[in-house]
Enzyme design. Structure first.
Site, PDB file in Angstrom:
ATOM      1  N   VAL A  33       1.311  -1.071   0.070  1.00 45.40           N
ATOM      2  CA  VAL A  33       0.285  -0.333   0.343  1.00 45.40           C
ATOM      3  C   VAL A  33       0.622   1.206   0.207  1.00 45.40           C
ATOM      4  CG1 VAL A  33      -1.820   1.340   1.459  1.00 45.40           C
ATOM      5  CG2 VAL A  33      -1.756  -1.289   1.268  1.00 45.40           C
ATOM      6  N   GLU A  66       4.196 -15.853   3.429  1.00 48.38           N
ATOM      7  CA  GLU A  66       5.117 -16.219   4.298  1.00 48.38           C
ATOM      8  C   GLU A  66       5.488 -14.318   4.573  1.00 48.38           C
ATOM      9  OE1 GLU A  66       6.006 -17.957   1.699  1.00 48.38           O
ATOM     10  OE2 GLU A  66       6.081 -19.644   2.946  1.00 48.38           O
ATOM     11  N   ASN A  77       8.518  -7.688  10.219  1.00 49.42           N
ATOM     12  CA  ASN A  77       7.263  -6.675  10.059  1.00 49.42           C
ATOM     13  C   ASN A  77       6.965  -6.471  10.118  1.00 49.42           C
ATOM     14  OD1 ASN A  77       5.577  -5.321   7.904  1.00 49.42           O
ATOM     15  ND2 ASN A  77       6.497  -6.292   5.872  1.00 49.42           N
ATOM     16  N   TYR A  86      -2.512  -9.432   9.027  1.00 46.12           N
ATOM     17  CA  TYR A  86      -2.993 -10.858   8.507  1.00 46.12           C
ATOM     18  C   TYR A  86      -3.612 -11.182  10.088  1.00 46.12           C
ATOM     19  CZ  TYR A  86       0.940 -10.144   4.868  1.00 46.12           C
ATOM     20  OH  TYR A  86       0.944  -9.542   3.389  1.00 46.12           O
TER      21      TYR A  86
HETATM   22  C1  LIG Z   1       1.506  -4.241   5.826  1.00 52.88           C
HETATM   23  C2  LIG Z   1       0.521  -2.349   4.709  1.00 52.88           C
HETATM   24  C3  LIG Z   1       0.181  -3.520   3.594  1.00 52.88           C
HETATM   25  C4  LIG Z   1      -0.434  -2.745   5.729  1.00 52.88           C
HETATM   26  O1  LIG Z   1      -1.887  -1.260   4.432  1.00 52.88           O
HETATM   27  P1  LIG Z   1      -2.496  -0.836   5.503  1.00 52.88           P
HETATM   28  O2  LIG Z   1      -3.111  -0.823   4.257  1.00 52.88           O
HETATM   29  O3  LIG Z   1      -1.950   0.796   5.804  1.00 52.88           O
HETATM   30  O4  LIG Z   1      -3.272  -1.636   6.181  1.00 52.88           O
HETATM   31  P2  LIG Z   1      -4.543  -1.448   6.968  1.00 52.88           P
HETATM   32  O5  LIG Z   1      -4.504   0.287   7.006  1.00 52.88           O
HETATM   33  O6  LIG Z   1      -5.462  -1.807   6.267  1.00 52.88           O
HETATM   34  O7  LIG Z   1      -4.278  -1.772   8.273  1.00 52.88           O
HETATM   35  C5  LIG Z   1      -5.313  -2.590   8.798  1.00 52.88           C
HETATM   36  C6  LIG Z   1      -4.734  -3.085  10.110  1.00 52.88           C
HETATM   37  O8  LIG Z   1      -2.851  -3.461  10.149  1.00 52.88           O
HETATM   38  C7  LIG Z   1      -2.556  -3.467  11.824  1.00 52.88           C
HETATM   39  N1  LIG Z   1      -1.798  -2.200  10.686  1.00 52.88           N
HETATM   40  C8  LIG Z   1      -1.036  -1.522   9.470  1.00 52.88           C
HETATM   41  N2  LIG Z   1      -0.396  -1.457   9.323  1.00 52.88           N
HETATM   42  C9  LIG Z   1       0.106  -1.016  10.548  1.00 52.88           C
HETATM   43  C10 LIG Z   1       1.275  -0.088  11.900  1.00 52.88           C
HETATM   44  N3  LIG Z   1       2.515  -0.121  11.139  1.00 52.88           N
HETATM   45  N4  LIG Z   1       1.339  -0.808  12.356  1.00 52.88           N
HETATM   46  C11 LIG Z   1       0.938  -1.330  13.426  1.00 52.88           C
HETATM   47  N5  LIG Z   1      -0.275  -2.184  12.932  1.00 52.88           N
HETATM   48  C12 LIG Z   1      -1.254  -1.995  11.538  1.00 52.88           C
HETATM   49  C13 LIG Z   1      -3.723  -2.942  12.097  1.00 52.88           C
HETATM   50  O9  LIG Z   1      -3.999  -3.704  13.285  1.00 52.88           O
HETATM   51  C14 LIG Z   1      -4.631  -1.714  11.190  1.00 52.88           C
HETATM   52  O10 LIG Z   1      -5.853  -2.041  11.578  1.00 52.88           O
HETATM   53  P3  LIG Z   1      -6.174  -0.767  12.544  1.00 52.88           P
HETATM   54  O11 LIG Z   1      -5.623   0.498  11.778  1.00 52.88           O
HETATM   55  O12 LIG Z   1      -7.529  -0.854  12.880  1.00 52.88           O
HETATM   56  O13 LIG Z   1      -5.728  -0.499  13.799  1.00 52.88           O
HETATM   57  C15 LIG Z   1       1.399  -1.492   3.927  1.00 52.88           C
HETATM   58  O14 LIG Z   1       2.195  -1.131   5.846  1.00 52.88           O
HETATM   59  C16 LIG Z   1       2.696  -1.467   3.777  1.00 52.88           C
HETATM   60  O15 LIG Z   1       2.618  -1.959   2.616  1.00 52.88           O
HETATM   61  N6  LIG Z   1       4.246  -2.261   4.234  1.00 52.88           N
HETATM   62  C17 LIG Z   1       5.116  -2.320   3.005  1.00 52.88           C
HETATM   63  C18 LIG Z   1       4.919  -3.481   2.136  1.00 52.88           C
HETATM   64  C19 LIG Z   1       4.740  -4.326   3.069  1.00 52.88           C
HETATM   65  O16 LIG Z   1       5.672  -4.737   4.042  1.00 52.88           O
HETATM   66  N7  LIG Z   1       3.444  -5.851   2.729  1.00 52.88           N
HETATM   67  C20 LIG Z   1       3.747  -6.906   3.229  1.00 52.88           C
HETATM   68  C21 LIG Z   1       4.050  -7.982   2.673  1.00 52.88           C
HETATM   69  S1  LIG Z   1       4.179  -9.552   3.351  1.00 52.88           S
END
Ligand SMILES: CC(C)(COP(=O)(O)OP(=O)(O)OC[C@H]1O[C@@H](n2cnc3c(N)ncnc32)[C@H](O)[C@@H]1OP(=O)(O)O)[C@@H](O)C(=O)NCCC(=O)NCCS
Length: 150
Positions: A74, A106, A111, A118
């Site tokens: 994202v 995985e 992370n 997840y």
């Molecule tokens: C991981 C990632 C995909 C999350 O995307 P996002 O759109 O910010 O996630 P969401 O807003 O849908 O979050 C849903 C839930 O995930 C958890 N979450 C997401 N980001 C978080 C953070 N930085 N810290 C703690 N919890 C987090 C929370 O439980 C959150 O719910 P809440 O906001 O109600 O507390 C994003 O941070 C990203 O792209 N990271 C880099 C790439 C990556 O790591 N991809 C995964 C590879 S396995």
């Protein structure tokens, strides 16, 4: 009026946008060729778009009834707005329609944001893969997570 976010497939025409997004998120990004291979081999290549901008992507492969989440990202400016949840919900529904009954993935043990995401949507840990990922100092373990799909 606020424009809506739409769920869509991504394809070769989106390659630059998806690859740029991937590189902005990961120290060890997928290559462009990995995205091309995913598109050309028929993996589920999904995204969220808003006003023509690609905000998020997910890649899911399917073997028999087992879906594997291979990549997810994202855009930094749009994180923590529920987009990963929205995208995974829609993408996993597509996987179920295609015959999946479970999803595995995985994730780097460090992370935290992805692991929290997840767990939040129902994945649980089924194992670990020592040294699975490259890291700045040596290698890093992966957690293997699984979730049954309805
Ligand atoms: C991981 C990632 C995909 C999350 O995307 P996002 O759109 O910010 O996630 P969401 O807003 O849908 O979050 C849903 C839930 O995930 C958890 N979450 C997401 N980001 C978080 C953070 N930085 N810290 C703690 N919890 C987090 C929370 O439980 C959150 O719910 P809440 O906001 O109600 O507390 C994003 O941070 C990203 O792209 N990271 C880099 C790439 C990556 O790591 N991809 C995964 C590879 S396995």
């Amino acid at each position: 009026m606020k424009s809506a976010v739409s769920f869509d497939d991504f394809g070769l025409q989106d390659l630059e946008a998806v690859y740029d997004l991937e590189c902005s998120l990961n120290a060890y990004p997928w290559s462009k060729q990995s995205f091309v291979d995913s598109i050309e081999s028929g993996h589920g290549c999904y995204c969220l778009r808003k006003d023509g901008e690609l905000l998020a992507f997910a890649v899911i492969s399917l073997v028999l009834d087992e879906a594997s989440l291979l990549n997810l990202g994202v855009a930094k400016a749009h994180q923590r707005k529920g987009y990963a949840k929205q995208l995974l919900d829609a993408a996993l529904q597509q996987s179920v329609l295609a015959g999946a009954s479970m999803c595995i993935l995985e994730v780097r043990a460090s992370n935290r944001s992805a692991i929290d995401l997840y767990y939040d949507i129902g994945f649980y840990e089924i194992g670990q893969r020592p040294g699975y990922y490259p890291a700045a100092h040596g290698r890093e373990d992966a957690l293997q997570l699984c979730m049954p799909l309805p």
